[in-house]
Design a protein around this motif. Sequence first.
Motif, mmCIF file in Angstrom:
data_model
loop_
_atom_site.group_PDB
_atom_site.id
_atom_site.type_symbol
_atom_site.label_atom_id
_atom_site.label_comp_id
_atom_site.label_asym_id
_atom_site.label_seq_id
_atom_site.Cartn_x
_atom_site.Cartn_y
_atom_site.Cartn_z
ATOM 1 N N LEU A 1 0.798 -21.871 -3.042
ATOM 2 C CA LEU A 1 0.716 -21.710 -1.546
ATOM 3 C C LEU A 1 1.336 -22.869 -0.807
ATOM 4 N N GLY A 2 2.054 -22.401 0.412
ATOM 5 C CA GLY A 2 2.877 -23.215 1.124
ATOM 6 C C GLY A 2 2.509 -23.065 2.568
ATOM 7 N N GLY A 3 2.503 -24.220 3.448
ATOM 8 C CA GLY A 3 2.356 -24.240 4.806
ATOM 9 C C GLY A 3 1.185 -25.078 5.239
ATOM 10 N N SER B 1 -0.235 -26.217 -2.465
ATOM 11 C CA SER B 1 -1.251 -26.141 -3.149
ATOM 12 C C SER B 1 -0.995 -25.330 -4.535
ATOM 13 N N LEU B 2 -1.555 -25.489 -5.601
ATOM 14 C CA LEU B 2 -1.308 -24.671 -6.617
ATOM 15 C C LEU B 2 -2.782 -24.158 -7.257
ATOM 16 N N VAL B 3 -2.819 -22.929 -7.221
ATOM 17 C CA VAL B 3 -3.977 -22.219 -7.714
ATOM 18 C C VAL B 3 -3.909 -21.643 -8.949
ATOM 19 N N ALA B 4 -4.687 -21.994 -9.964
ATOM 20 C CA ALA B 4 -4.782 -21.376 -11.275
ATOM 21 C C ALA B 4 -5.989 -20.652 -11.666
ATOM 22 N N ILE B 5 -5.747 -19.290 -11.856
ATOM 23 C CA ILE B 5 -6.941 -18.532 -12.425
ATOM 24 C C ILE B 5 -6.768 -18.174 -13.775
ATOM 25 N N PHE B 6 -7.724 -18.678 -14.417
ATOM 26 C CA PHE B 6 -7.836 -18.748 -15.854
ATOM 27 C C PHE B 6 -8.112 -16.983 -16.373
ATOM 28 N N TYR B 7 -7.869 -16.773 -17.565
ATOM 29 C CA TYR B 7 -8.197 -15.501 -18.164
ATOM 30 C C TYR B 7 -9.369 -15.095 -18.124
ATOM 31 N N ASN B 8 -9.769 -13.772 -17.332
ATOM 32 C CA ASN B 8 -10.903 -13.118 -17.350
ATOM 33 C C ASN B 8 -10.697 -11.862 -17.074
ATOM 34 N N GLU B 9 -11.637 -10.842 -17.011
ATOM 35 C CA GLU B 9 -11.350 -9.503 -16.767
ATOM 36 C C GLU B 9 -11.199 -9.263 -15.219
ATOM 37 N N VAL C 1 0.374 -20.073 6.395
ATOM 38 C CA VAL C 1 0.434 -20.234 4.923
ATOM 39 C C VAL C 1 1.121 -18.735 4.388
ATOM 40 N N ASN C 2 1.858 -19.097 3.215
ATOM 41 C CA ASN C 2 2.508 -18.327 2.508
ATOM 42 C C ASN C 2 2.584 -18.385 1.039
ATOM 43 N N LEU C 3 2.451 -17.248 0.523
ATOM 44 C CA LEU C 3 2.560 -17.428 -1.038
ATOM 45 C C LEU C 3 4.227 -17.468 -1.365
ATOM 46 N N VAL C 4 4.625 -18.440 -1.969
ATOM 47 C CA VAL C 4 5.700 -19.098 -2.333
ATOM 48 C C VAL C 4 6.175 -18.298 -3.532
ATOM 49 N N ARG C 5 5.416 -18.288 -4.651
ATOM 50 C CA ARG C 5 5.761 -17.754 -5.877
ATOM 51 C C ARG C 5 4.368 -17.755 -6.735
ATOM 52 N N THR C 6 4.684 -16.790 -7.714
ATOM 53 C CA THR C 6 3.562 -16.617 -8.595
ATOM 54 C C THR C 6 4.052 -16.606 -10.107
ATOM 55 N N ALA C 7 3.175 -16.899 -11.040
ATOM 56 C CA ALA C 7 3.484 -16.736 -12.527
ATOM 57 C C ALA C 7 2.378 -16.232 -13.181
ATOM 58 N N LEU C 8 2.767 -15.718 -14.261
ATOM 59 C CA LEU C 8 1.443 -15.348 -15.083
ATOM 60 C C LEU C 8 2.043 -15.814 -16.567
ATOM 61 N N LEU C 9 1.477 -17.111 -17.361
ATOM 62 C CA LEU C 9 2.096 -17.344 -18.415
ATOM 63 C C LEU C 9 1.114 -17.825 -19.190
ATOM 64 N N LYS C 10 1.522 -17.993 -20.560
ATOM 65 C CA LYS C 10 0.571 -18.386 -21.580
ATOM 66 C C LYS C 10 1.028 -19.953 -21.707
#
Length: 354
Positions: free
Chosen positions: A310-312, A247-255, A274-283
């Motif tokens: 997320l994977g698994g 699964s891909l979780v996207a969290i939009f910009y907020n405080e 369930v594992n956290l495979v990778r993350t990214a913070l990008l515009k």
Amino acid sequence: MGCNISYLFSRDDCTGKDLTIGNGINSGSSKPQGYSWDQKRSEQDVSMFTIDGLENGEEGRLPGTVNGQQFQIKNCKNSSIYIFDWSNTITIDDCTNCKIFIGPVKGALFVRDCADSTLVSLCGQFRTRDCKNMDIFLHVNTQPIIESSSKLRIGCLQFCYDSLPEHMKLAALSPWQNVWWKVHDFTPPDEGKNWSKLSSIFKVKDCLPKPQLDRLKVLHTSSEQVDSVIPLTTGPSKSNDNSSEASLVAIFYNEKQSELGRECMKKMETVPGVNLVRTALLKVRKADSERHFPDWKDKVETGAVLCLQLGGIGAQTVASEFATAERNYVWISKNDPNKDIQALFGLAEMALGF
């Protein structure tokens, strides 16, 4: 670098007298003229930015002692070294059988001619040359590069010390941008690889001892996952790239963006497997969002998007429950998670210049 321009004569605006500038001496006085950069250089203790020739010992630097300067570690053997501060660049040369911790490096960390050692570090860039048989726990915001090196075992850094979050900000390092697993080898062998992923059974605490010097022991340190500033990621692999449970979780910009990212991680940790495979913070550009993620087009212009893969078995359930609780700021992949993951991290790699 720059241009060095010398004026032989100038005039004092207050007195109208000529001043001799070329040799730094006022024509009306025998006292040499002082320059601010000379004074700054003389006030710095160069030894504070070098550890050279340490054998069978322990040495380190506390927060505020390096403070963004360049640093050198060289010719050390059988020793433990700790740099609990941020720096501009660091070089580690000709060290054998050492255990080294390096706090946030804004630019590049160069490791050359080192062997049989453990390295734990956070940096903007990571480079090795002529190194062998090393365990490396890494947080790096750009692609790691190895050259003429062999038997390198690389894993995700897990660590925290007093002032680390502040030092990461000063070094412009994001905890959500860690591509430790995407190593580029300039000199690959004909068969096999010069590096491998460290197995999850290997922990920083098993490879890097706590400081024993009294002046370093006063600093609180931890290599436990629960305390780490850096999220623990497994890195992509064939198994989790092709898994139906992704699964891909996207969290939009907020405080609360970073806080929400860590809440998602906590929820994930309650589900074994369930594992956290990778993350990214990008515009994300609006044009890219319209092409790949039409639902994002009205949200990407407010700021960077924090994404977690997320994977698994159970990954989609974790993502769905988290998104339901935080629906105002969170989007999750639904129809084709693997396609969304490839599209999103493809954009992330393009942004990093891969």
